[in-house]
Design a protein around this motif. Structure first.
Motif, mmCIF file in Angstrom:
data_model
loop_
_atom_site.group_PDB
_atom_site.id
_atom_site.type_symbol
_atom_site.label_atom_id
_atom_site.label_comp_id
_atom_site.label_asym_id
_atom_site.label_seq_id
_atom_site.Cartn_x
_atom_site.Cartn_y
_atom_site.Cartn_z
ATOM 1 N N MET A 115 -6.296 5.138 -10.535
ATOM 2 C CA MET A 115 -6.781 6.440 -11.005
ATOM 3 C C MET A 115 -7.938 6.839 -10.110
ATOM 4 O O MET A 115 -8.982 6.187 -10.097
ATOM 5 C CB MET A 115 -7.242 6.344 -12.464
ATOM 6 N N ASP A 139 -2.758 8.281 -9.583
ATOM 7 C CA ASP A 139 -3.039 9.549 -10.246
ATOM 8 C C ASP A 139 -4.414 10.006 -9.796
ATOM 9 O O ASP A 139 -5.274 9.182 -9.492
ATOM 10 C CB ASP A 139 -3.030 9.384 -11.780
ATOM 11 N N ASN A 164 1.097 14.115 -10.726
ATOM 12 C CA ASN A 164 0.043 13.094 -10.782
ATOM 13 C C ASN A 164 -1.353 13.657 -10.535
ATOM 14 O O ASN A 164 -2.261 12.921 -10.187
ATOM 15 C CB ASN A 164 0.334 11.968 -9.775
ATOM 16 N N ARG A 469 0.171 10.949 -18.641
ATOM 17 C CA ARG A 469 0.921 10.223 -17.628
ATOM 18 C C ARG A 469 1.660 9.042 -18.246
ATOM 19 O O ARG A 469 2.500 8.419 -17.594
ATOM 20 C CB ARG A 469 -0.019 9.698 -16.521
#
Ligand SMILES: *Cc1c(COP(=O)(O)O)cnc(C)c1O
Length: 471
Positions: A115, A139, A164, A469
């Motif tokens: 992330m 993401d 994403n 997600r």
């Protein structure tokens, strides 16, 4: 932080024959010793390809030497770093960072999804989104100051496609966004919660060394271009003037010097938020002042993140840096004088910035407000010190990203146009310089990321994104 500075293992004479990719390859491999030459070459080749060929006419150039052209106008030299896909110098690093991250994750056996949290003063956000959109196993969430970026910068981000990606404006300034992101990285509870969902955090900001190292390359490239232009002989010193916000770009120039490039003075150019100018003059870094929005929003920063790195390089003392950062946290200031050996602080007011745009346009080139701050700074530096060492101004963004301001500077009156395209088209009409196609297309795009949140809502925003997600 680099554990130590490597030394360049090619001569300046050899450098003068390298194209951009070769230069990037030679510089990256000095720092990235865990990577094989083949891996670095492949990353470089796929990053600095045709997508770096956009000139201000929106045309595609053929030669890779045009990745970062050296140009001259009004008696000044410019290193143009804004010919990448998002029209700002952030593309120079963010087009290769995703590839380096993927390689690093594979080598380290990282199985978690990454992330990426990014704070942006306008340009990093779009460049990071473009680099990471659709990337496997990643993401990315981007936070920008909702009222602190240009209309074109905002639309570039809010229209970004890709499953994403997430983008939010925050009610606050860039420092708030950057502080908020750093707080999430270092919040043990949130890190554990996200880890439980299968996520590891990373950054696309210049706190990531993967941003800085690719930026070192273009200082070598500028040197090579100056030699090719006959403006410099290998071995002579070359100074740079860098429009500075978070101190990442100019720190890369310092790194270039540390690994062997004969650099001259590095002129650190600030806008009205001149914390760094005051620091270089007085030895005190003091953020207790009014944050001033300017026409160069990507430099509207009071807490320059990478300055912490420089403090460590110059003191060699983690203790001294910790004390300074402690002072910054507690009182918004610290005192730690600089020798002035490498850096020289200058700044430009808003009228000086606008005058520089107008003057350079008269001299044959259209520049953006950030670059204009550097033009003023370079001239001031020369007038004050009499230093006539060759100096290259780092041109950081396309003027069309800040069309309304540039138009005002060139015509002398605030533009009477509406919409993002209005100002861009008018600037093109008035100057005869065709606008980049990717900016003209923005107006017709759908806004996919309308969110504007409170600055203490960043954690919840990331949590909701992760849930969406489904990790
Ligand atoms: C990011 C940015 C800057 C400032 O660069 P730093 O590395 O943060 O000092 C200057 N100009 C433009 C156009 C930028 O996008």
């Amino acid at each position: 932080m680099p554990e130590r500075f490597p030394k360049m293992d090619f001569t300046l004479g050899e450098l003068a024959a390298f194209d951009y990719r070769e230069t990037a390859f030679r510089v990256l491999r000095l720092f990235l010793t865990d990577f094989t030459d083949a891996e670095i070459r492949a990353a470089v080749d796929s990053a600095y390809d045709g997508k770096f060929a956009t000139d201000s006419r929106g045309l595609r150039r053929e030669l890779s030497s045009d990745v970062a052209p050296l140009t001259s106008a009004a008696g000044l030299r410019f290193l143009e770093l804004y010919h990448g896909p998002t029209l700002a110098f952030k593309d120079m690093a963010l087009s290769i960072l995703p590839r380096l991250m993927r390689l690093a994750a594979a080598k380290r056996g990282v199985s978690k999804r990454v992330m990426i949290l990014t704070a942006t003063s306008g340009d990093t956000g779009k460049a990071a989104l473009a680099g990471f959109a659709g990337a496997e196993g990643v993401d990315i969430a981007v936070f920008y100051p909702s009222e602190g970026v240009s209309p074109a910068q905002k639309l570039q981000m809010t229209t970004q496609e890709g499953g994403n990606v997430a983008v939010a404006g925050i009610i606050g300034n860039f420092d708030d966004a950057q502080t908020g992101v750093k707080a999430l990285f270092t919040d043990p509870d949130f890190v554990a919660e996200m880890s439980g969902r299968g996520y590891a955090f990373s950054s696309a900001n210049s706190i990531n060394i993967g941003r800085l190292v690719p930026q070192v390359a273009y200082y070598f490239h500028a040197y090579a271009e100056m030699c090719r232009a006959g403006a410099l002989s290998p071995g002579e010193r070359l100074g740079f003037t860098v429009p500075t916000g978070n101190f990442g770009n100019i720190l890369a120039a310092y790194y270039a010097g540390r690994i062997g490039l004969p650099i001259g003075k590095l002129v650190c150019a600030s806008n009205s938020n001149k914390v760094l100018f005051d620091y270089f003059k007085t030895g005190e870094y003091n953020t207790n002042r009014v944050f001033t929005p300017t026409a160069s929003p990507s430099m509207d920063i009071l807490v320059s993140s990478n300055f912490e790195r420089y403090l460590y390089h110059k003191t060699g003392s983690a203790e001294a840096v910790r004390a300074a950062m402690g002072g910054l946290g507690a009182e918004g200031r610290y005192v730690l004088p600089d020798s002035g050996e490498v850096f020289f602080g200058e700044y430009a007011t808003e009228p000086e910035t606008f005058a520089a745009i107008r003057d350079v346009f008269g001299g044959g080139a259209l520049i953006d407000p950030h670059t204009a701050v550097a033009v003023h700074a370079c001239r001031e530096y020369r007038a004050e010190t009499g230093d006539d060492t060759p100096n290259v101004i780092v041109a950081t963004a396309s003027p069309f990203k800040f069309a309304a301001s540039v138009l005002e500077a060139v015509t002398g009156a605030a533009p009477e146009v509406s919409g993002v395209s209005g100002a861009i088209e008018e600037l093109s009409r008035v100057t005869g310089v065709p606008a980049p196609a990717s900016l003209l297309e923005l107006q017709g795009k759908r806004v996919l990321h309308p969110d504007v949140i409170e600055k203490d809502g960043m954690e919840a925003f990331v949590r909701a994104f992760a849930s969406r997600r489904n990790y």
